[in-house]
Design an enzyme around this catalytic site. Structure first.
Site, PDB file in Angstrom:
ATOM      1  N   HIS A  29      59.137  25.899  20.974  1.00 30.06           N
ATOM      2  CA  HIS A  29      58.668  26.305  19.604  1.00 30.06           C
ATOM      3  C   HIS A  29      58.606  27.711  19.280  1.00 30.06           C
ATOM      4  CE1 HIS A  29      57.265  25.248  15.760  1.00 30.06           C
ATOM      5  NE2 HIS A  29      56.247  24.357  16.104  1.00 30.06           N
ATOM      6  N   ASP A  66      75.867  11.996  14.096  1.00 27.69           N
ATOM      7  CA  ASP A  66      76.669  11.395  14.539  1.00 27.69           C
ATOM      8  C   ASP A  66      77.673  11.922  15.775  1.00 27.69           C
ATOM      9  OD1 ASP A  66      78.917   9.268  15.409  1.00 27.69           O
ATOM     10  OD2 ASP A  66      79.297   9.017  13.261  1.00 27.69           O
TER      11      ASP A  66
END
Length: 441
Positions: free
Chosen positions: A160, A379
């Site tokens: 993070h 995708d």
């Protein structure tokens, strides 16, 4: 079947950028918000059903090769991700790479869809949130999980400290575009050095800001799904003359906070209890001038809302407080990021959070939204994911909101103590609008 599920690791390798990082980019200065952000690992999982009627090992091998090759290519653009953190102030962009794991799962993806479980999916992620960070630790871990049906779960765990969820969204979008052969210049990341955002620091505060830390505790994570139609009903209930058109984030997070705070008061045997919620706000569009949306790093600010000791918990009022605080935040905090005194303001916020974390006289909640990050458009060449999820995290009183698969609903991943969660799961005012852990359709 799920209870007997096993994950077998097939390979582990370090993926490095396909082209070396230029010498003039080898050191990257972390910004103040990056320095304050804890170095915990957060994870996102993308679930892809089989795109073939028959299991074909060659087809699986081709998918793995595509993932590795495109990851190497995209790291050339995201060169900080392949580096290592030094002294909490900079990243050495040394092209050491990110970890890529390939694993075999002795289950069907349909088993996971039938019984979604935030604890179970820890089997599919490459690193835990609480794992220690060393100067030589990679900043990104990827695990490709191959199921018996040839379904695939891709888990990405990121430090993070180097990236917020918007940065990760930019990264995953570019990675899948490389795999699909549709990468374009608009997807390239922008790197703004911390020194370009913050001018001269205020010497009344330490140059190294205090790092916010999360306490790891034993708790329970539950998944609540808010359909689009129910969110519309909730908006109507939560609207007022002050906030006539609340957002779906405002109404969902306010309702969950209302139920959680009430459960805490009951379990503690108190009629009055102070409560605070910290919401992570993307400041890219809120600063003056705006920061590009594809900027990499932590461009988050804490929007802090309090329920006073004797304040009644009312949904409409919570939404009003959310809206008022966000507007005030945009004026007084976000606009200061580019100017002198930014360090002072950032440290003041960090100090307020740390005081709340160390106190025992209030309930502290964390809320972050991962909605509208286009994860369902990811995708790699075999279709879009059917579902995205997060694993449970050992941080009490935290909630992560993600898009439902239709892009309109919301999935809320709520982590509470066992006692508070038992009450929250039974609240009619929550279950009127949310379904508790429904199967993935």
């Amino acid at each position: 079947m799920v209870s007997s599920m096993k994950v077998e690791y097939l390979s582990k390798e370090m993926i490095k950028p396909s082209s070396p990082t230029p010498e003039n980019l080898r050191l990257f200065q972390l910004g103040l918000i990056d320095q304050i952000t804890p170095p915990n690992f957060l994870s996102l999982l993308l679930y892809y059903p089989s795109d073939s009627d028959q299991v074909d090992n060659l087809h699986i091998i081709a998918k793995m090769q595509r993932l590795r090759a495109s990851l190497s290519e995209v790291l050339t653009h995201f060169y900080t991700f392949a580096g290592r953190i030094k002294d909490n102030t900079m990243i050495t962009c040394n092209d050491e790479g990110v970890v890529f794991l390939e694993a075999q799962v002795n289950a069907f993806l349909s088993d996971i869809f039938e019984e979604p479980d935030a604890d179970l999916v820890h089997h599919f992620i490459p690193i835990k949130m609480e794992d220690p960070l060393t100067p030589t630790s990679p900043l990104i871990f990827v695990q490709a999980n191959i199921f018996k049906c040839e379904g695939l779960v891709i888990a990405v765990s990121f430090n993070h400290k180097i990236a917020d969820i918007k940065s990760v969204s930019t990264f995953i979008k570019a990675w899948s575009a490389h795999a699909f052969g549709s990468m374009n210049e608009a997807m390239l990341p922008k790197f703004l050095s911390g020194t370009t955002l913050h001018d001269s620091p205020d010497q009344s505060y330490p140059i190294t800001p205090p790092v916010i830390e999360f306490k790891m505790t034993k708790c329970v994570t539950s998944r609540f799904v808010f359909d689009d139609s129910k969110i519309k009903e909730l908006k109507t209930k939560a609207s007022s003359k002050t906030v006539q058109q609340p957002t779906r984030f405002e109404v969902v997070s306010a309702l969950i906070w209302e139920c959680s705070a009430r459960a805490s008061r009951i379990n503690l045997g108190l009629t009055n209890r102070e409560s605070m919620i910290i919401r992570s706000v993307n400041i890219r569009k809120r600063v003056v001038p705006p920061i590009p949306e594809n900027s990499i790093g932590n461009f988050l600010g804490p929007s802090i809302v309090r329920l006073e000791l004797d304040e009644e918990i009312v949904l409409q009022q919570l939404v009003i407080q959310f809206r008022n605080d966000l507007e005030e935040f945009s004026k007084s905090i976000a606009e200061a990021i580019h100017h002198e005194g930014a360090l002072c303001k950032v440290c003041e916020l960090a100090k307020e959070v740390k005081i709340a974390q160390n106190g025992d006289d209030l309930d502290l909640y964390y809320c972050t939204s991962w909605c509208r990050m286009s994860f369902y458009d990811t995708d790699f060449g075999w279709g879009r994911p059917k579902w995205i999820s997060v694993p449970s995290i050992p941080v009490k009183n935290s909630m992560i909101l993600t898009d439902a698969s239709d892009g309109k609903g919301i999935e809320a991943w709520l982590t509470l103590s066992e006692e508070d969660m038992e009450l929250v799961r039974s609240y009619k005012e929550l279950l009127e609008f949310a379904s508790l852990n429904p199967r993935i359709l």
